[in-house]
Design an enzyme around this catalytic site. Structure first.
Site, mmCIF file in Angstrom:
data_model
loop_
_atom_site.group_PDB
_atom_site.id
_atom_site.type_symbol
_atom_site.label_atom_id
_atom_site.label_comp_id
_atom_site.label_asym_id
_atom_site.label_seq_id
_atom_site.Cartn_x
_atom_site.Cartn_y
_atom_site.Cartn_z
ATOM 1 N N LYS A 142 0.849 -1.190 0.000
ATOM 2 C CA LYS A 142 0.000 0.000 0.000
ATOM 3 C C LYS A 142 0.882 1.235 0.000
ATOM 4 C CE LYS A 142 -3.316 2.649 2.777
ATOM 5 N NZ LYS A 142 -4.150 2.709 4.005
ATOM 6 N N GLU A 197 -9.200 11.963 12.503
ATOM 7 C CA GLU A 197 -8.464 10.766 12.908
ATOM 8 C C GLU A 197 -7.595 10.990 14.139
ATOM 9 O OE1 GLU A 197 -5.878 7.105 10.982
ATOM 10 O OE2 GLU A 197 -6.448 8.806 9.736
#
Length: 397
Positions: A142, A197
């Site tokens: 990723k 977040e």
């Protein structure tokens, strides 16, 4: 005085009053746990050796010896290990409860904008394709690729009004404004945003992290939103991407915590512009007096999570440097505060912008994994820009 017997000061102000009192150069931070407004500089934390948690601990101890009541360090740290940091012991700290959304909005922002994407949208999609080639070749699992929008107004941008709009739009977000001025800046530079977040919070022995990964744009139609939430929960690609992040966060927290609780399934959480897969991970510090387990020490151990960098970390960082045509600076770093007890709260620096006079640079990124579609990742970054574009009054552009 031992950190074990320090008493945490109680909020004595109204959240709306702190927001009204914010001026560029101050530090502002608010979340569901409360609001902080810090002014003046008692001491600047020097972090040239890279050991920021140790430098912060030393600065807090020196401030306590100098007679500063309840000293804390506030500020921001950049994405790269050799990147910028702006950390200070403020001279004055005011606290309040969490904002409610009924605070001031400030004066209207400049109505006329020139907007330039960096890179161009087609070039960003090409970068995603090149990242997918690296993933297919086994180099990466990723990588998170970002892009910018450079905005220029016809007058200086009113940062207090921008911050107030962000807080009012989503009082539950982690809103922040930090002075990150650097030598050579033509005017003061402010990092401002509303991050969804939580990287980590620590209060006494309790530790909480809330990684987000896997996203879908939010729309006005609630029936369509229900469909998108269900599709996000059912998406094998998004769940795999999220699992990478949650597992790594849990692994790192396991070095610091006992009684670690990691939910088996993610949930979906929303902001005014996005839906995200979310896992709330909790644990308890064995020894809260250990300076190596402060909120900042844990935050630095967690950073960068796969949600903002990739897997493996070093390979993803190299790919980001090769594929992004700009320096991230503070984007996808961390912003927050820590005190002499080791308590504090640090969030991932996303949904953010840097403001310098009439110039604003917005940032957004998307996680690229096997199966990612370049056009969909481009659209995801566009949706993430909406948080700041709306607050700036530039969404129509």
């Amino acid at each position: 005085m031992s950190p074990a017997v320090l008493v945490r000061p109680r909020p004595v102000h109204r959240a709306a009053d702190l927001l009204s009192a914010y001026l560029p150069g101050s530090f502002y931070y608010s979340s569901a746990h409360g609001s902080i407004l810090a002014d003046g500089v008692h001491a600047t934390v020097e972090t040239r050796d890279g050991d920021r948690a140790r430098a912060v601990s030393a600065a807090l101890a020196a401030a306590a010896r100098a007679g500063v009541d309840h000293p804390m360090v506030v500020g921001a740290i950049g994405f790269r290990p050799d990147g910028p940091a702006s950390l200070v012991v403020p001279a004055l700290v005011r606290r309040a409860c969490a904002p409610t959304g009924d605070g001031p909005t400030g004066a209207a922002v400049a109505p006329a904008w020139t907007i330039a994407p960096r890179p161009q949208p087609s070039h960003y999609a090409d970068a995603v394709r090149r990242a997918l080639e690296r993933i297919a070749g086994g180099e990466l699992a990723k990588v998170v690729l970002g892009r910018c929008l450079d905005l220029l107004a016809d007058a200086p941008v009113a940062v207090p009004a921008l911050l107030a709009r962000l807080v009012r739009a989503d009082p539950t977000a982690h809103a922040f404004a930090v002075d990150v001025s650097a030598p050579g800046d033509p005017a003061p530079r402010t990092l401002v945003g509303a991050s969804p977040e939580l990287l980590v919070s620590r209060r006494g022995t309790e530790v909480v992290a809330n990684p987000l990964a896997g996203s879908a744009p939010r729309v006005a139609d609630e029936a369509e939103n229900r469909r998108r939430r269900a599709a996000l929960l059912a998406s094998a690609k998004d769940r795999a991407e999220h699992a990478h992040v949650a597992a790594e966060v849990a692994r790192v927290l396991g070095r610091f915590c006992r009684d670690l609780v990691v939910p088996a399934e993610p949930t979906v959480v929303g902001t005014p512009t996005m839906w995200h897969l979310s896992t709330r991970i909790t644990g308890r510090i064995a020894d809260p007096t250990d300076p190596g387990a402060s909120s900042l020490a844990i935050a630095e151990a967690l950073h960068p999570t796969p949600a903002v960098c990739g897997v493996p970390v070093d390979g993803a960082r190299d790919a980001i440097a090769a594929l992004e045509p700009f320096d991230r600076g503070y984007f996808t770093g961390l912003v927050g505060w820590t005190d002499a007890r080791g308590d504090g709260e640090w969030v991932v620096t996303i949904r953010c912008a840097e403001v310098c006079d009439a110039a604003v640079r917005l940032f957004a990124g998307a996680g690229v994994v096997a199966g990612s579609d370049p056009d969909a990742e481009l659209a995801e970054t566009g949706a993430k820009f909406r948080t700041l574009l709306r607050a700036l009054g530039a969404w129509e552009r």
